[in-house]
Design a protein around this motif. Sequence first.
Motif, mmCIF file in Angstrom:
data_model
loop_
_atom_site.group_PDB
_atom_site.id
_atom_site.type_symbol
_atom_site.label_atom_id
_atom_site.label_comp_id
_atom_site.label_asym_id
_atom_site.label_seq_id
_atom_site.Cartn_x
_atom_site.Cartn_y
_atom_site.Cartn_z
ATOM 1 N N ILE A 228 -89.697 -44.924 61.248
ATOM 2 C CA ILE A 228 -88.440 -46.007 61.721
ATOM 3 C C ILE A 228 -88.071 -45.730 63.131
ATOM 4 C CG2 ILE A 228 -86.019 -46.018 61.072
ATOM 5 C CD1 ILE A 228 -86.601 -45.096 58.332
ATOM 6 N N ASP A 229 -87.915 -46.666 63.712
ATOM 7 C CA ASP A 229 -87.587 -46.629 65.154
ATOM 8 C C ASP A 229 -86.373 -47.728 65.396
ATOM 9 O OD1 ASP A 229 -87.434 -47.088 67.892
ATOM 10 O OD2 ASP A 229 -89.536 -47.380 68.103
ATOM 11 N N PRO A 230 -85.140 -47.131 65.336
ATOM 12 C CA PRO A 230 -84.068 -47.987 65.526
ATOM 13 C C PRO A 230 -83.912 -48.717 66.873
ATOM 14 C CG PRO A 230 -83.474 -45.670 64.748
ATOM 15 C CD PRO A 230 -84.805 -45.575 65.124
ATOM 16 N N GLU A 231 -84.655 -48.078 67.783
ATOM 17 C CA GLU A 231 -84.201 -48.788 69.165
ATOM 18 C C GLU A 231 -85.292 -50.293 69.116
ATOM 19 O OE1 GLU A 231 -85.030 -46.483 72.609
ATOM 20 O OE2 GLU A 231 -83.321 -45.045 72.021
ATOM 21 N N ARG A 232 -86.328 -49.937 68.379
ATOM 22 C CA ARG A 232 -87.390 -51.211 68.279
ATOM 23 C C ARG A 232 -86.583 -52.355 67.389
ATOM 24 N NH1 ARG A 232 -90.910 -51.265 64.370
ATOM 25 N NH2 ARG A 232 -92.610 -52.891 64.163
ATOM 26 N N GLU A 233 -86.008 -51.885 66.399
ATOM 27 C CA GLU A 233 -85.182 -52.786 65.457
ATOM 28 C C GLU A 233 -84.313 -53.594 66.150
ATOM 29 O OE1 GLU A 233 -83.761 -50.375 62.204
ATOM 30 O OE2 GLU A 233 -85.936 -50.179 61.362
ATOM 31 N N ALA A 234 -83.467 -52.673 66.936
ATOM 32 C CA ALA A 234 -82.266 -53.331 67.727
ATOM 33 C C ALA A 234 -82.861 -54.454 68.843
ATOM 34 C CB ALA A 234 -81.602 -52.252 68.739
ATOM 35 N N ARG A 235 -84.110 -54.190 69.366
ATOM 36 C CA ARG A 235 -84.772 -55.084 70.117
ATOM 37 C C ARG A 235 -85.112 -56.601 69.464
ATOM 38 N NH1 ARG A 235 -87.375 -50.729 72.252
ATOM 39 N NH2 ARG A 235 -89.423 -51.484 71.248
ATOM 40 N N PHE A 236 -85.655 -56.377 68.295
ATOM 41 C CA PHE A 236 -85.917 -57.330 67.438
ATOM 42 C C PHE A 236 -84.512 -58.219 66.950
ATOM 43 C CE2 PHE A 236 -90.490 -56.889 65.642
ATOM 44 C CZ PHE A 236 -90.557 -55.926 66.704
ATOM 45 N N TYR A 237 -83.695 -57.356 66.433
ATOM 46 C CA TYR A 237 -82.246 -58.273 66.291
ATOM 47 C C TYR A 237 -81.888 -59.029 67.497
ATOM 48 C CZ TYR A 237 -80.742 -56.163 61.944
ATOM 49 O OH TYR A 237 -80.793 -55.791 60.620
ATOM 50 N N GLU A 238 -81.742 -58.500 68.596
ATOM 51 C CA GLU A 238 -81.255 -59.168 69.750
ATOM 52 C C GLU A 238 -82.378 -60.333 70.191
ATOM 53 O OE1 GLU A 238 -78.885 -56.048 72.494
ATOM 54 O OE2 GLU A 238 -81.000 -55.406 72.182
ATOM 55 N N PHE A 239 -83.548 -60.187 69.920
ATOM 56 C CA PHE A 239 -84.559 -61.082 70.310
ATOM 57 C C PHE A 239 -84.007 -62.426 69.508
ATOM 58 C CE2 PHE A 239 -87.954 -63.794 70.317
ATOM 59 C CZ PHE A 239 -88.096 -63.779 72.053
ATOM 60 N N ALA A 240 -83.715 -62.215 68.124
ATOM 61 C CA ALA A 240 -83.627 -63.333 67.389
ATOM 62 C C ALA A 240 -82.139 -63.839 67.780
ATOM 63 C CB ALA A 240 -83.641 -62.744 65.894
ATOM 64 N N TRP A 241 -81.327 -63.119 68.289
ATOM 65 C CA TRP A 241 -79.789 -63.616 68.472
ATOM 66 C C TRP A 241 -79.807 -64.454 69.610
ATOM 67 C CZ3 TRP A 241 -76.980 -58.014 68.219
ATOM 68 C CH2 TRP A 241 -76.825 -57.646 66.757
ATOM 69 N N ASP A 242 -80.813 -64.233 70.579
ATOM 70 C CA ASP A 242 -81.015 -65.198 71.617
ATOM 71 C C ASP A 242 -81.761 -66.343 71.377
ATOM 72 O OD1 ASP A 242 -79.426 -63.520 73.414
ATOM 73 O OD2 ASP A 242 -81.125 -62.305 73.985
ATOM 74 N N TYR A 243 -82.912 -65.973 70.892
ATOM 75 C CA TYR A 243 -83.976 -67.059 70.594
ATOM 76 C C TYR A 243 -83.645 -68.243 69.549
ATOM 77 C CZ TYR A 243 -88.598 -69.065 69.659
ATOM 78 O OH TYR A 243 -89.525 -69.750 69.541
ATOM 79 N N LEU A 244 -82.884 -67.947 68.414
ATOM 80 C CA LEU A 244 -82.381 -68.879 67.521
ATOM 81 C C LEU A 244 -81.193 -69.762 67.958
ATOM 82 C CD1 LEU A 244 -83.232 -66.903 64.209
ATOM 83 C CD2 LEU A 244 -84.745 -68.739 65.108
ATOM 84 N N PRO A 245 -80.383 -69.265 68.334
ATOM 85 C CA PRO A 245 -79.248 -70.183 68.924
ATOM 86 C C PRO A 245 -79.756 -71.067 70.140
ATOM 87 C CG PRO A 245 -78.309 -67.940 68.812
ATOM 88 C CD PRO A 245 -79.812 -67.817 68.542
ATOM 89 N N ALA A 246 -80.689 -70.519 70.778
ATOM 90 C CA ALA A 246 -81.379 -71.243 72.035
ATOM 91 C C ALA A 246 -82.188 -72.544 71.324
ATOM 92 C CB ALA A 246 -82.206 -70.594 72.951
ATOM 93 N N HIS A 247 -82.471 -72.407 70.182
ATOM 94 C CA HIS A 247 -83.384 -73.538 69.420
ATOM 95 C C HIS A 247 -82.732 -74.177 68.423
ATOM 96 C CE1 HIS A 247 -86.633 -71.075 71.673
ATOM 97 N NE2 HIS A 247 -87.098 -72.353 71.404
ATOM 98 N N GLY A 248 -81.273 -74.183 68.503
ATOM 99 C CA GLY A 248 -80.431 -75.120 67.728
ATOM 100 C C GLY A 248 -79.842 -74.440 66.264
#
Length: 402
Positions: A228-248
Amino acid sequence: MNQTGEDLDTLVLNKERAGRKKLALGMYFHVPFCSTTCDFCAFYQEKPSKKGIESYFRGLEMELSRFPPDRAVSTIFIGGGTPGLLQSDDLERLCKLINSTGLEKSYEWSIELAPSEINPEKLQVLKGQGVNRISMGVQTFNPTFMDALGRKHPVDKIYQAYQWIRDADFPSVNLDLLFGAPGQTLADWEADLAQAVDLQPDHLSTYCLTFEEDTAMYVRLAEGKVDIDPEREARFYEFAWDYLPAHGYEQYEVSNYAKPGHPCQHNLNTWGMNEWIGYGPSACSQYQGVRRKNIANLEEWEAGLQPEGTPQFMEQEKLGSIDFARDAVLFGLRMNQGIDLGQIATQFDLQMRVFAESAHFLERLCHEGLAEKDGSDAFRLSKQGRILCDAIACDLPELAGV
Ligand code: SF4
C-alpha cells in the motif's frame, strides 16, 4: 453477533422524525450472485444456481411484504453481486416486485451491470420496467490490470455493452473505474480516464483499490507481493480531480463526478442521512431511526423471513439525532459543497451548541489550509483536506449531547 427482527420490533422506532421531516426514502436491492470472485471484492455473493435464485425471489417477496416502505420511494438501486447475471425473465420479475411498491412520480432507478452480462434483450426489459440509470462496472480498460484485479471480461465487451446501453437510450449512464492496481502508473490511470471520457458517460465513479480482509488481494498484501502506498494513491486522486473537471465532469464528492443534472440521487440520499430500506442478504438499511444489516447468507436470510421465522440481522443499532447529525457532517465533508452546520442542526432538530467543538475543529482546519469557510457555519474541505478526509473524519470530535 446476530440480532433478530423481534429485537427490532421492540425498539421504539423514531417514526415521528421520519414523518415530520418527510425524509427522502430509497430502496436498495442486493442481488447476491457472481460467476467468479474478483480479487479485491469483499461483498457477499455466491455462484448462481436455479435453487439459489428461487430462494432469493421467495425471500424477496416475503421481505417486501414484511418490511414495506411506508411512503413513496424516490430512489431505487439494484446492486450486488452481479444483478446482470439474472436472465431477462428474472430481471423482469425483480422489477415487477419493485414496481408493486409505491414510487414517487419522479424517481431515479439504477442498476449495476457488469459488461459481460449486458445484452439488448435485458436492457429492453429494464427500460420497459422503468429503470432509468445504468451503472456499468468497467474498473479499467487495461487488460493487464483487469487480469491483476481478477476481472474476467475482455476489454471489447466494455465497448459493445456501452453501445447497447446508449442504443437503448437510458437517460443516465455511470461508469465505475478503479485505480491503484499493483504496478499501475499515473500514465496508465490517465489512459483509463481518457478512454472513459471518450465514451461520454453522464457520471463517473473512481474508487481506490482497497485491501479488504478475506480477498485474494489481501492475501497478496499479507504475503508481501503487493504493498500500500498512500502517497501514490493521493497522486491518483489528485490527477482525477484535475482531469475530469477539465473534461466536463463536475466533481461533487471525493470519488464521484457528473455532467450537469446527473449526480447520483441515491448516493446523495444516503450521504444526506435520509432513509433507505435494503432488501436481500447482506443489504443495509437506515429506516425509522434504526441502522441494520441483513444476514449475509442466502439460506439463513430466506429462512428468517418465512412466516414462522425471525428475520436475521448481522448488525442492528438504534440511532438518535446526534448520531445522524455526526454522520451528516462526516459524509458532507467528503462532498465538494461541504456542510452547513446550521442546516444540519435544523434537519435533526438540534441546537447549535451541539456543534461547538466540531466548529472549532473545522476552524482549526481552515487555519491549516485543510478547509475553507463558506459562510458563518458552512465549511468545506480544501483539496489538501480532501486527500486527508479519512484522517480528518477520525479526528472529528463527537457532538455534545443535548
Ligand atoms: S466486484 Fe462485483 S462482480 Fe466482482 S465479485 Fe465483487 S460483487 Fe461480484
